[in-house]
Design a protein around this motif. Structure first.
Motif, PDB file in Angstrom:
ATOM      1  N   GLY A 148       0.850  -1.246  -0.037  1.00  0.00           N
ATOM      2  CA  GLY A 148      -0.011   0.009  -0.072  1.00  0.00           C
ATOM      3  C   GLY A 148       0.880   1.128  -0.087  1.00  0.00           C
ATOM      4  N   GLU A 149       2.184   1.264  -0.045  1.00  0.00           N
ATOM      5  CA  GLU A 149       3.164   2.324   0.064  1.00  0.00           C
ATOM      6  C   GLU A 149       3.450   2.538  -1.366  1.00  0.00           C
ATOM      7  OE1 GLU A 149       4.323   2.427   4.696  1.00  0.00           O
ATOM      8  OE2 GLU A 149       5.675   1.834   3.439  1.00  0.00           O
ATOM      9  N   GLY A 150       4.101   3.542  -1.780  1.00  0.00           N
ATOM     10  CA  GLY A 150       5.008   3.766  -3.075  1.00  0.00           C
ATOM     11  C   GLY A 150       6.414   3.870  -2.623  1.00  0.00           C
ATOM     12  N   PHE A 151       7.204   3.649  -3.883  1.00  0.00           N
ATOM     13  CA  PHE A 151       8.598   3.776  -3.450  1.00  0.00           C
ATOM     14  C   PHE A 151       9.468   5.157  -3.360  1.00  0.00           C
ATOM     15  CE2 PHE A 151       7.935  -0.184  -6.024  1.00  0.00           C
ATOM     16  CZ  PHE A 151       8.426  -1.159  -5.120  1.00  0.00           C
ATOM     17  N   LYS A 152      10.274   5.278  -2.828  1.00  0.00           N
ATOM     18  CA  LYS A 152      10.893   6.524  -2.616  1.00  0.00           C
ATOM     19  C   LYS A 152      12.688   6.762  -3.054  1.00  0.00           C
ATOM     20  CE  LYS A 152       7.759   8.165   0.974  1.00  0.00           C
ATOM     21  NZ  LYS A 152       7.416   8.652   2.272  1.00  0.00           N
ATOM     22  N   LEU A 153      12.874   7.410  -4.067  1.00  0.00           N
ATOM     23  CA  LEU A 153      14.220   7.614  -4.538  1.00  0.00           C
ATOM     24  C   LEU A 153      14.238   9.180  -4.297  1.00  0.00           C
ATOM     25  CD1 LEU A 153      14.919   5.230  -7.674  1.00  0.00           C
ATOM     26  CD2 LEU A 153      15.436   5.039  -5.240  1.00  0.00           C
ATOM     27  N   THR A 210      -0.828  -6.030  -2.120  1.00  0.00           N
ATOM     28  CA  THR A 210      -0.985  -6.398  -0.651  1.00  0.00           C
ATOM     29  C   THR A 210       0.272  -6.953  -0.056  1.00  0.00           C
ATOM     30  OG1 THR A 210      -1.858  -8.425  -1.228  1.00  0.00           O
ATOM     31  CG2 THR A 210      -3.352  -6.952  -0.935  1.00  0.00           C
ATOM     32  N   THR A 211       1.450  -6.690  -0.493  1.00  0.00           N
ATOM     33  CA  THR A 211       2.589  -7.544  -0.112  1.00  0.00           C
ATOM     34  C   THR A 211       3.775  -6.489  -0.228  1.00  0.00           C
ATOM     35  OG1 THR A 211       3.339  -8.502  -2.302  1.00  0.00           O
ATOM     36  CG2 THR A 211       2.166  -9.812  -0.659  1.00  0.00           C
ATOM     37  N   PRO A 212       4.870  -6.446   0.491  1.00  0.00           N
ATOM     38  CA  PRO A 212       5.849  -5.675   0.480  1.00  0.00           C
ATOM     39  C   PRO A 212       6.759  -5.822  -0.853  1.00  0.00           C
ATOM     40  CG  PRO A 212       6.523  -7.333   2.089  1.00  0.00           C
ATOM     41  CD  PRO A 212       4.989  -7.508   1.668  1.00  0.00           C
ATOM     42  N   SER A 213       7.547  -5.006  -1.299  1.00  0.00           N
ATOM     43  CA  SER A 213       8.497  -5.040  -2.401  1.00  0.00           C
ATOM     44  C   SER A 213       9.726  -4.409  -2.496  1.00  0.00           C
ATOM     45  CB  SER A 213       7.630  -4.633  -3.916  1.00  0.00           C
ATOM     46  OG  SER A 213       6.472  -5.204  -3.910  1.00  0.00           O
ATOM     47  N   LEU A 214      10.714  -4.768  -3.117  1.00  0.00           N
ATOM     48  CA  LEU A 214      11.727  -4.182  -3.336  1.00  0.00           C
ATOM     49  C   LEU A 214      12.005  -3.703  -4.634  1.00  0.00           C
ATOM     50  CD1 LEU A 214      14.714  -6.240  -1.556  1.00  0.00           C
ATOM     51  CD2 LEU A 214      14.225  -3.919  -0.963  1.00  0.00           C
ATOM     52  N   LEU A 215      12.633  -2.460  -4.707  1.00  0.00           N
ATOM     53  CA  LEU A 215      12.720  -2.065  -6.035  1.00  0.00           C
ATOM     54  C   LEU A 215      14.435  -2.010  -6.228  1.00  0.00           C
ATOM     55  CD1 LEU A 215      10.881   0.611  -8.290  1.00  0.00           C
ATOM     56  CD2 LEU A 215      13.577   0.963  -7.820  1.00  0.00           C
ATOM     57  N   GLN A 261      17.100   3.952 -17.343  1.00  0.00           N
ATOM     58  CA  GLN A 261      15.413   3.984 -16.553  1.00  0.00           C
ATOM     59  C   GLN A 261      15.266   2.380 -16.242  1.00  0.00           C
ATOM     60  OE1 GLN A 261      13.325   6.457 -16.252  1.00  0.00           O
ATOM     61  NE2 GLN A 261      14.740   7.840 -16.924  1.00  0.00           N
ATOM     62  N   ASN A 262      16.199   1.601 -16.087  1.00  0.00           N
ATOM     63  CA  ASN A 262      16.030   0.299 -15.662  1.00  0.00           C
ATOM     64  C   ASN A 262      15.720   0.160 -14.451  1.00  0.00           C
ATOM     65  OD1 ASN A 262      17.106  -0.251 -18.319  1.00  0.00           O
ATOM     66  ND2 ASN A 262      18.802  -1.515 -17.780  1.00  0.00           N
ATOM     67  N   TYR A 263      14.610  -0.820 -14.134  1.00  0.00           N
ATOM     68  CA  TYR A 263      14.450  -1.135 -12.787  1.00  0.00           C
ATOM     69  C   TYR A 263      13.799  -2.571 -12.477  1.00  0.00           C
ATOM     70  CZ  TYR A 263       9.598   0.496 -13.228  1.00  0.00           C
ATOM     71  OH  TYR A 263       8.378   0.793 -13.934  1.00  0.00           O
ATOM     72  N   ILE A 264      13.768  -3.287 -11.473  1.00  0.00           N
ATOM     73  CA  ILE A 264      13.224  -4.398 -11.430  1.00  0.00           C
ATOM     74  C   ILE A 264      12.452  -4.399  -9.934  1.00  0.00           C
ATOM     75  CG2 ILE A 264      13.689  -6.958 -10.839  1.00  0.00           C
ATOM     76  CD1 ILE A 264      16.409  -6.508 -12.078  1.00  0.00           C
ATOM     77  N   VAL A 265      11.241  -4.593  -9.795  1.00  0.00           N
ATOM     78  CA  VAL A 265      10.522  -4.953  -8.711  1.00  0.00           C
ATOM     79  C   VAL A 265      10.318  -6.146  -8.356  1.00  0.00           C
ATOM     80  CG1 VAL A 265       8.457  -4.133  -7.534  1.00  0.00           C
ATOM     81  CG2 VAL A 265       9.493  -2.666  -9.340  1.00  0.00           C
ATOM     82  N   VAL A 266      10.640  -6.740  -7.006  1.00  0.00           N
ATOM     83  CA  VAL A 266      10.363  -7.893  -6.611  1.00  0.00           C
ATOM     84  C   VAL A 266       9.555  -8.343  -5.432  1.00  0.00           C
ATOM     85  CG1 VAL A 266      12.562  -8.689  -7.611  1.00  0.00           C
ATOM     86  CG2 VAL A 266      12.562  -8.227  -5.224  1.00  0.00           C
ATOM     87  N   ASP A 267       8.713  -9.314  -5.260  1.00  0.00           N
ATOM     88  CA  ASP A 267       8.164  -9.661  -3.975  1.00  0.00           C
ATOM     89  C   ASP A 267       8.911  -9.587  -2.784  1.00  0.00           C
ATOM     90  OD1 ASP A 267       6.529 -10.292  -2.151  1.00  0.00           O
ATOM     91  OD2 ASP A 267       5.340 -11.762  -3.475  1.00  0.00           O
ATOM     92  N   ALA A 268       8.844  -8.843  -1.558  1.00  0.00           N
ATOM     93  CA  ALA A 268       9.866  -9.074  -0.645  1.00  0.00           C
ATOM     94  C   ALA A 268       9.179  -9.811   0.218  1.00  0.00           C
ATOM     95  CB  ALA A 268      10.164  -7.650  -0.197  1.00  0.00           C
ATOM     96  N   SER A 269       8.056 -10.632   0.256  1.00  0.00           N
ATOM     97  CA  SER A 269       7.326 -11.466   1.197  1.00  0.00           C
ATOM     98  C   SER A 269       8.060 -12.609   1.807  1.00  0.00           C
ATOM     99  CB  SER A 269       6.189 -12.100   0.615  1.00  0.00           C
ATOM    100  OG  SER A 269       5.198 -10.923   0.134  1.00  0.00           O
ATOM    101  N   ASN A 270       9.029 -13.082   1.010  1.00  0.00           N
ATOM    102  CA  ASN A 270       9.843 -14.364   1.482  1.00  0.00           C
ATOM    103  C   ASN A 270      11.479 -13.832   1.678  1.00  0.00           C
ATOM    104  OD1 ASN A 270      10.446 -13.991  -1.355  1.00  0.00           O
ATOM    105  ND2 ASN A 270      10.868 -16.295  -1.534  1.00  0.00           N
ATOM    106  N   ILE A 271      11.638 -12.482   1.358  1.00  0.00           N
ATOM    107  CA  ILE A 271      12.886 -12.011   1.601  1.00  0.00           C
ATOM    108  C   ILE A 271      13.359 -11.937   3.095  1.00  0.00           C
ATOM    109  CG2 ILE A 271      14.517 -10.139   1.103  1.00  0.00           C
ATOM    110  CD1 ILE A 271      13.531  -9.778  -1.544  1.00  0.00           C
TER     111      ILE A 271
END
Length: 250
Positions: free
Chosen positions: A167-172, A194-199, A233-243
């Motif tokens: 539910g939150e946005g990424f910040k750079l 509904t899950t946390p993520s890493l960018l 402009q490259n980026y990867i977003v991954v599901d951080a639920s199991n990190i």
């Protein structure tokens, strides 16, 4: 056992533990604050696993703490230790951590150069980098680390790594000199998850290597964006639920 752990074990007999209200550091400025925040690789202790820089600490209680340090250590299931040369700087870290609901241990000793504060790594989601140290971040040797099911994967030649809860946005850091990718779309998508993520960002030709390493680690890739002009402009977003843990090294 890494160098930092050997040091901690050997020093445990001679180190005095300070109470929360009695911080004493290894160096005190003749003019308080004169040296505070001054960065430099020469101040990184040799036993710090991760380089000096301005990092983002994401805690499981939802707190987000960031600031410059002279290096740090972090081990999944162990301790995270932040190193500083000056008294005023370690006091600032202690204040930041307390404000985030973390009660750090703060130490002094006459046998080493650096002051340090530490806490249980289990309190963290991980440590990222969002661009606040742009003057020293040439990405030539930047590395990201992610741990899943007891195995840590290293991703080389990264440019930044930022974390967002469900539910939150990424910040750079919005600084044109950094030439970070436009992550507006990624943030909109994350606010609906509904899950946390890493960018994570990486330029060409390392971008595909980073994506492959993440997939091979068993991490679910949610979104990728790649351009054909060097990968700014490259980026990867991954599901951080199991990190279990992540870290960044400038």
């Amino acid at each position: 056992m890494n160098a930092a752990k050997r040091f901690l074990t050997a020093a445990s007999v001679t180190i005095g533990v300070l109470g929360v209200g009695a911080l004493v550091a290894c160096r005190q400025e003749l003019t308080p604050g004169a040296q505070s925040g001054a960065a430099g690789a020469e101040r990184r202790p040799s036993y710090a696993k991760f380089d000096d820089g301005n990092y983002d600490f994401y805690f499981r209680n939802g707190a987000h703490v960031y600031g410059d340090c002279d290096g740090y250590d972090s081990e999944p299931g162990g301790k995270t230790t932040i190193y500083e040369w000056w008294q005023s700087d370690i006091e600032k870290w202690a204040d930041r951590l307390r404000a985030a609901g973390i009660k750090p241990e703060v130490y002094k000793t006459t046998s080493i150069e650096h002051c340090w504060a530490r806490f249980d790594t289990d309190l963290l989601c991980g440590i990222g980098y969002t661009g606040r140290e742009r003057w020293m971040n040439n990405t030539a040797d930047d590395k990201a680390f992610v741990a899943v099911n007891g195995k840590t994967t290293q991703i080389k030649h990264t440019r930044c790594m930022t974390y967002a809860r469900a539910g939150e946005g990424f910040k750079l850091l919005a600084d044109p000199a950094l030439r970070f990718p436009d992550i507006t779309g990624a943030s909109v998508a994350q606010r609906n998850r509904t899950t946390p993520s890493l960018l994570i960002t990486a330029k060409n030709p390392w971008f595909k290597d980073a994506e492959t390493a993440l997939r091979n680690a068993g991490i679910r890739v949610l979104e990728t964006y790649a351009d054909d002009y060097g990968g700014i402009q490259n980026y990867i977003v991954v599901d951080a639920s199991n990190i279990d843990w992540f870290a960044y090294d400038l």
